[in-house]
Design an enzyme around this catalytic site. Structure first.
Site, PDB file in Angstrom:
ATOM      1  N   ASP A  86      -6.332  14.245 -24.938  1.00 57.67           N
ATOM      2  CA  ASP A  86      -6.376  12.833 -24.570  1.00 57.67           C
ATOM      3  C   ASP A  86      -5.689  12.084 -25.701  1.00 57.67           C
ATOM      4  O   ASP A  86      -6.279  11.869 -26.766  1.00 57.67           O
ATOM      5  CB  ASP A  86      -7.840  12.389 -24.408  1.00 57.67           C
ATOM      6  CG  ASP A  86      -7.957  10.900 -24.114  1.00 57.67           C
ATOM      7  OD1 ASP A  86      -6.949  10.180 -24.263  1.00 57.67           O
ATOM      8  OD2 ASP A  86      -9.062  10.459 -23.749  1.00 57.67           O
TER       9      ASP A  86
ATOM     10  N   GLU B  14      -0.599   4.836  -0.407  1.00 53.83           N
ATOM     11  CA  GLU B  14      -1.402   6.049  -0.610  1.00 53.83           C
ATOM     12  C   GLU B  14      -0.544   7.296  -0.412  1.00 53.83           C
ATOM     13  O   GLU B  14       0.234   7.369   0.543  1.00 53.83           O
ATOM     14  CB  GLU B  14      -2.574   6.104   0.381  1.00 53.83           C
ATOM     15  CG  GLU B  14      -3.741   5.259  -0.038  1.00 53.83           C
ATOM     16  CD  GLU B  14      -3.779   3.948   0.695  1.00 53.83           C
ATOM     17  OE1 GLU B  14      -2.684   3.428   1.030  1.00 53.83           O
ATOM     18  OE2 GLU B  14      -4.896   3.456   0.949  1.00 53.83           O
TER      19      GLU B  14
ATOM     20  N   TYR C 277       0.848  -1.195   0.000  1.00 51.73           N
ATOM     21  CA  TYR C 277       0.000   0.000   0.000  1.00 51.73           C
ATOM     22  C   TYR C 277       0.881   1.241   0.000  1.00 51.73           C
ATOM     23  O   TYR C 277       1.876   1.298   0.722  1.00 51.73           O
ATOM     24  CB  TYR C 277      -0.901   0.024   1.244  1.00 51.73           C
ATOM     25  CG  TYR C 277      -2.316  -0.403   0.936  1.00 51.73           C
ATOM     26  CD1 TYR C 277      -3.042   0.245  -0.057  1.00 51.73           C
ATOM     27  CD2 TYR C 277      -2.916  -1.448   1.629  1.00 51.73           C
ATOM     28  CE1 TYR C 277      -4.330  -0.152  -0.360  1.00 51.73           C
ATOM     29  CE2 TYR C 277      -4.214  -1.844   1.327  1.00 51.73           C
ATOM     30  CZ  TYR C 277      -4.918  -1.193   0.331  1.00 51.73           C
ATOM     31  OH  TYR C 277      -6.190  -1.573   0.030  1.00 51.73           O
TER      32      TYR C 277
ATOM     33  N   ARG D 159      -1.301  -2.110 -18.683  1.00 51.19           N
ATOM     34  CA  ARG D 159      -2.635  -1.496 -18.716  1.00 51.19           C
ATOM     35  C   ARG D 159      -2.726  -0.453 -17.607  1.00 51.19           C
ATOM     36  O   ARG D 159      -2.601  -0.788 -16.424  1.00 51.19           O
ATOM     37  CB  ARG D 159      -3.667  -2.606 -18.502  1.00 51.19           C
ATOM     38  CG  ARG D 159      -5.093  -2.243 -18.761  1.00 51.19           C
ATOM     39  CD  ARG D 159      -5.884  -3.484 -19.069  1.00 51.19           C
ATOM     40  NE  ARG D 159      -5.451  -4.025 -20.341  1.00 51.19           N
ATOM     41  CZ  ARG D 159      -5.861  -3.562 -21.537  1.00 51.19           C
ATOM     42  NH1 ARG D 159      -6.741  -2.594 -21.612  1.00 51.19           N
ATOM     43  NH2 ARG D 159      -5.404  -4.086 -22.653  1.00 51.19           N
TER      44      ARG D 159
ATOM     45  N   LYS E  81      -1.247   1.291 -25.005  1.00 51.75           N
ATOM     46  CA  LYS E  81      -1.557   1.200 -26.438  1.00 51.75           C
ATOM     47  C   LYS E  81      -0.257   1.356 -27.227  1.00 51.75           C
ATOM     48  O   LYS E  81       0.601   0.490 -27.133  1.00 51.75           O
ATOM     49  CB  LYS E  81      -2.617   2.252 -26.794  1.00 51.75           C
ATOM     50  CG  LYS E  81      -3.943   2.032 -26.025  1.00 51.75           C
ATOM     51  CD  LYS E  81      -5.029   2.966 -26.476  1.00 51.75           C
ATOM     52  CE  LYS E  81      -6.345   2.652 -25.798  1.00 51.75           C
ATOM     53  NZ  LYS E  81      -6.625   3.492 -24.638  1.00 51.75           N
TER      54      LYS E  81
ATOM     55  N   THR F 268      -3.548   6.624 -21.795  1.00 48.76           N
ATOM     56  CA  THR F 268      -3.319   5.287 -21.260  1.00 48.76           C
ATOM     57  C   THR F 268      -1.846   4.972 -21.496  1.00 48.76           C
ATOM     58  O   THR F 268      -1.149   5.685 -22.230  1.00 48.76           O
ATOM     59  CB  THR F 268      -4.169   4.231 -21.996  1.00 48.76           C
ATOM     60  OG1 THR F 268      -3.939   4.353 -23.393  1.00 48.76           O
ATOM     61  CG2 THR F 268      -5.645   4.410 -21.702  1.00 48.76           C
TER      62      THR F 268
HETATM   63  N1  DSN Z   1     -11.101   0.784 -25.507  1.00 48.73           N
HETATM   64  C1  DSN Z   1     -10.157   1.719 -26.042  1.00 48.73           C
HETATM   65  C2  DSN Z   1     -10.133   1.697 -27.518  1.00 48.73           C
HETATM   66  O1  DSN Z   1     -10.211   0.622 -28.047  1.00 48.73           O
HETATM   67  O2  DSN Z   1     -10.010   2.716 -28.160  1.00 48.73           O
HETATM   68  C3  DSN Z   1     -10.347   3.083 -25.572  1.00 48.73           C
HETATM   69  O3  DSN Z   1     -10.957   3.111 -24.360  1.00 48.73           O
END
Ligand code: DSN
Length: 423
Positions: free
Chosen positions: A201, A56, A54, A237, A231, A228
């Site tokens: 974003d 925090e 933990y 993730r 990707k 994120t």
């Molecule tokens: N699920 C992702 C995508 O495929 O674009 C974005 O949240």
């Protein structure tokens, strides 16, 4: 599989499922543009002892003892993220892209305030205020669109008009199904006129920005980036929020993430983010990012040669959206299913000016981050696109589908997923 030996001994049910997924990833082609394969180093960090802890708070300011290693790993992740995106502040704790966006909204706005974002049917994302999301009950979301869905040009005139009328607190640039570069300078110019924050974003294109092959919104004066990490950035993730230079904004972001929204950060995932960011700082990552775009352009060429309509008229990044219903008479759902049957994974997708439904739309969305990680280049990208077209035309042809499946498998065998990306 040696790396699952304890699970194998202890829990055969889970073991079988994991082996099944390994096999699926090994023998099929992943074309979902938001997916990728991480290195073994990233997986080791994600599976490390840091899951036990933990933590925090933030480095040097925690609510539990025993933080010498958590502080160290979070600091490494933060410093590497700042270097990758050329900014002053990074919060690496968001559990995902949605969590990052929600925290960002609460950091920069009061309930009832307005966000001006990309229309969802034109490529925007659920977390940009889709009516079904909880966040839509808290903030007011208004939209801009593309001026021409066949070139992808954003209607900046409309964007400005809506901004002047609605006085948004945030102008949000970003998408999950859009294949062109944005004119970030225009966003900043309009935001200055109405006194709004600029947020990008970049979840889909973070890796391409970090590698310097797509424009970095911070270079045009954007205040905040959310993303994120799993990707094109090829990490675990998770999510992240970056702040260009304002300490005040960074403080609000930190408070909004913890204690505003989240409890204990996932330190094992933060460790994996640190490892992935280290990989993205290597020169080989730039080569990867360059190839991702070359491969997408190669696929574009084939689809165009077969007269399949591509939304935005093509791609500048890693993804493509094809109107398969309009061009080939197969629905998005049918296309997803038949491609899955031969080992090609992608997703059905609504297209701009959609005439069908979300569950069975006109389009498919696909991209090159994962296949490029396997080492495929333009030749294989073209081969894959040809396989896709043949599959889309073979919906009811069992013999042809069996042949196609074998061809996909031999391509996969020739390009196994590498364990490491750095030499
Ligand atoms: N699920 C992702 C995508 O495929 O674009 C974005 O949240």
């Amino acid at each position: 599989m040696d790396h699952y030996r304890h699970i194998k001994q202890q829990d055969h049910e889970v073991y079988e499922i994991l082996i099944g997924e390994e096999e699926r990833e090994r023998t099929g082609i992943e074309l979902i543009p938001s997916e990728n394969y991480v290195s073994s180093a990233v997986r080791e960090a994600a599976g490390s002892v840091l899951t036990n802890k933990y933590a925090e708070g933030y480095p040097g300011r925690r609510y539990y003892g025993g933080q010498q290693y958590t502080d160290a790993i979070e600091t490494v992740a933060i410093e590497r993220a700042k270097k990758l995106f050329n900014c002053q502040y990074a919060n690496v704790q968001p559990l995902g892209g949605a969590a990052a966006n929600v925290a960002m909204y609460f950091a920069l706005m009061e309930p009832g305030d307005t966000v001006l974002g990309m229309d969802l049917s034109h490529g925007g994302h659920l977390t940009h205020g889709h009516p079904t999301t909880s966040i839509n009950k808290v903030f007011n979301f208004v939209r801009y669109k593309m001026k021409d869905v066949d070139t992808g040009e954003i209607d900046y005139e409309e964007l400005r008009e809506v901004a002047l009328r609605e006085k948004p607190k945030i102008i949000l640039a970003g998408f999950s199904a859009y294949s062109r570069e944005l004119d970030y300078a225009k966003f900043v110019e309009i935001a200055k006129e109405v006194g709004a924050y600029t947020v990008a974003d970049v979840a889909h294109i973070a890796g391409l920005i970090a590698a310097g092959v797509l424009k970095n919104p911070f270079d045009y004066g954007f205040d905040v980036i959310t993303t994120t990490t799993h990707k094109t950035l090829r990490g675990p993730r998770g999510g992240m929020i970056l702040v260009r230079e304002s300490e005040d904004i960074a403080k609000c972001i930190n408070k909004a993430v913890f204690p505003g929204m989240q409890g204990g950060p996932h330190m094992h995932i933060i460790a994996a983010k640190a490892v992935a960011f280290g990989e993205a700082l290597e020169p080989s990552f730039k080569e990867y990012a360059v190839q991702v775009i070359k491969n997408a352009k190669a696929m574009e060429e084939v689809f165009k040669a077969h007269n399949v309509r591509l939304l935005c008229g093509g791609t500048d990044n890693h993804l493509l959206l094809a109107d398969v219903y309009g061009s080939l008479g197969i629905t998005g759902q049918e296309a997803e299913t038949v491609l899955d049957e031969v080992g090609i994974t992608l997703n059905k997708n609504m297209i701009a000016e959609e005439t069908r439904t979300a569950l069975d739309p006109s389009g498919i969305r696909f991209g090159t981050p994962a296949m490029t990680t396997r080492g495929m280049k333009e030749g294989e990208a073209k081969q894959l696109a040809e396989l896709m077209i043949r599959t889309l035309k073979a919906k009811d042809d069992t013999a042809e589908k069996a042949t196609l499946k074998k061809e996909v498998q031999s391509l996969c065998e020739a390009f196994p997923v590498p364990e490491s990306f750095v030499s």
